[in-house]
Design a protein around this motif. Sequence first.
Motif, PDB file in Angstrom:
ATOM      1  N   GLY A 485       3.607  -8.624 -19.199  1.00  0.00           N
ATOM      2  CA  GLY A 485       2.236  -7.905 -19.357  1.00  0.00           C
ATOM      3  C   GLY A 485       2.534  -6.713 -20.220  1.00  0.00           C
ATOM      4  O   GLY A 485       1.599  -5.838 -20.176  1.00  0.00           O
ATOM      5  N   LEU A 486       3.559  -6.959 -21.081  1.00  0.00           N
ATOM      6  CA  LEU A 486       3.794  -5.562 -21.791  1.00  0.00           C
ATOM      7  C   LEU A 486       3.992  -5.798 -23.369  1.00  0.00           C
ATOM      8  O   LEU A 486       4.288  -5.132 -24.242  1.00  0.00           O
ATOM      9  N   ASP A 487       4.027  -7.178 -23.678  1.00  0.00           N
ATOM     10  CA  ASP A 487       3.989  -7.503 -25.170  1.00  0.00           C
ATOM     11  C   ASP A 487       2.776  -8.373 -25.473  1.00  0.00           C
ATOM     12  O   ASP A 487       2.015  -8.599 -24.856  1.00  0.00           O
ATOM     13  N   LEU A 488       2.851  -8.511 -26.834  1.00  0.00           N
ATOM     14  CA  LEU A 488       1.579  -8.935 -27.586  1.00  0.00           C
ATOM     15  C   LEU A 488       1.734 -10.361 -28.328  1.00  0.00           C
ATOM     16  O   LEU A 488       2.700 -10.208 -28.834  1.00  0.00           O
ATOM     17  N   PRO A 489       0.607 -11.149 -28.333  1.00  0.00           N
ATOM     18  CA  PRO A 489       0.926 -12.484 -29.058  1.00  0.00           C
ATOM     19  C   PRO A 489       0.770 -12.160 -30.624  1.00  0.00           C
ATOM     20  O   PRO A 489      -0.183 -11.548 -31.171  1.00  0.00           O
ATOM     21  N   MET A 490       1.841 -12.649 -31.313  1.00  0.00           N
ATOM     22  CA  MET A 490       1.984 -12.609 -32.855  1.00  0.00           C
ATOM     23  C   MET A 490       0.979 -13.266 -33.508  1.00  0.00           C
ATOM     24  O   MET A 490       0.524 -13.112 -34.527  1.00  0.00           O
TER      25      MET A 490
END
Length: 578
Positions: A485-490
């Motif tokens: 819940g802490l990273d974003l989709p490139m």
Amino acid sequence: MMRGSFKYQAPPICDEPRHHKSQTNMAPRSSCRALLAVSLLVLALLAGLFAAHSAVRWPAVSLAIAVALLPLWGRSLRRRDEGTSRRVCVLVLGDIGRSPRMQYHALSLSKHGYHVTFVGFSETKPHGDVLSEEKITIVPIAEVKGVRVGPKVVTYVTKVMVQSLQLLRVLLTMELQEHVLMQNPPGLPSIAVTWFVCLLRGSRFIIDWHNYGYTIMALSHGPAHPVVRLAKWYEHFFGPLASHNLCVTNAMKDDLQKNWSIKATTLYDRPASVFRETPLRLQHELFVRLAAVYPQFRHMGSEEAERTIFSVRDLADSTVTLRAERPALLLSSTSWTEDEDFSILLTALEGATCCFRKRSLKKSMKRVSSPVACLFPPEYEGFIKGGASLPPLLCVITGSPARSLQIEPPVILSFPLFRKRFRSLCVFLCVCAGKGPQKEHYMKLIDSLHLEHVKICTPWLEAEDYPLLLGSADLGVCLHKSSSGLDLPMKVVDMFGCCLPVCAIHFNCLDELVKHEENGLIFKDSAELAEQLKALLSDFPSSDGKLGTFRRNLRASRGQRWDDNWDQNVLPLITAPR
């Protein structure tokens, strides 16, 4: 992505590293000294064995000789030369070609005059700029599988042991590096090994946190599994030992500070310069290339014009226009992993079929985390059959070439809708490409649906065509759910670089990238996604609707590109005095 003929062959672990450039600058004197010192240590142990029957106990002899040689070894490992301060090792214990952010790091470093040693697996070919940059030297390492017999714990242990030895060999025999910049995850065993080598050699250790490795492992094993708990302890113990830390979101930055006592710098992913809106001429050329192989892209017309299902080029003056009756082009990128539930899009797009088929879909999807509801007929094709005035839809679901420069045989699903409603054949195409652990499962699932309007073919895409396809699309869909819940989709970063509006599934911190009702929409299930598709495409191809508003907002709010972002946040860490 590109064809398999360009695929690298990973060398055996016992081979010397092979480089895409000359090796003359990769056989440093310090490497020979380090190997000599290691050899002397081994000889010391052997000498102790020969002294086993003497009056002096052999362990004492071995220990004394080893202690005497350690300073020599340490000095040889730390011996600096005039080029040390301009050397950086970029390390990823994964496929270099599927690690775009680390490739961008390497390119940014080289642009500032640093010599980069890029270490990682060589399954797929890196970006052409990485290969052509003289200051970047790639050192491929082999992926270790571990022992395939016995309990899984034996496989894990042997894999970690062999990878540790492999990394030690590579990092101790290369030229002394001022910095080692490592991606995490994967971080087992690379965090511990890299920290140990940096301690021995006096290099600065930088971790770029993309996510937490233990949360990804928990998707398969559950959070209570002993291996997952061990991985969590490992990251918590070794993570704070780095000299500097980077991360991908402010949410992760706050979490690292609060729960890990790690002070990190947020470096948001930014699109590379190749991700931009595709000019109309290039769109047409792309569609023509695809139509030459796949009839789904073809459109019969007069000899005075060159036509595809999307575009027309007048042969007299070479003017290119988009067809008024063209389908809407929807694109989704998937890596076929457990953090992406492909069934949501399947359900949202499936035609008006009976609930029996929905139940069959649900039964075959029992291994997938999210349930497939029996929705009849809220799907896109069902809306049209219910009388909604919607455009035909071309849906492209592809493995992200930003992460993998190799396209594998994909699947195209064509759904003819209603010729009576539209003047041309309404075609729904779904191109499934890339590779990942769940690809085979989903391919079997799609084949088992036996939908009335489905046709299958297997196209190939060239690496250069992926950004062109993104820049030609009308709408993007993202199914990525962050394990932490802490990273974003490139993939969404790349879509926004092409000013492509996105429908993305909800998870914590997604609002740092996708602004609901501003540059896209956020959904929670297939029913909500289907409603969003209906709302966004109801005015297609007019640009006056919500879809056009989102695209204009993206054009107006273009932020920093990668280079400026990197110079502002990373370069000060690299150039800071010791």
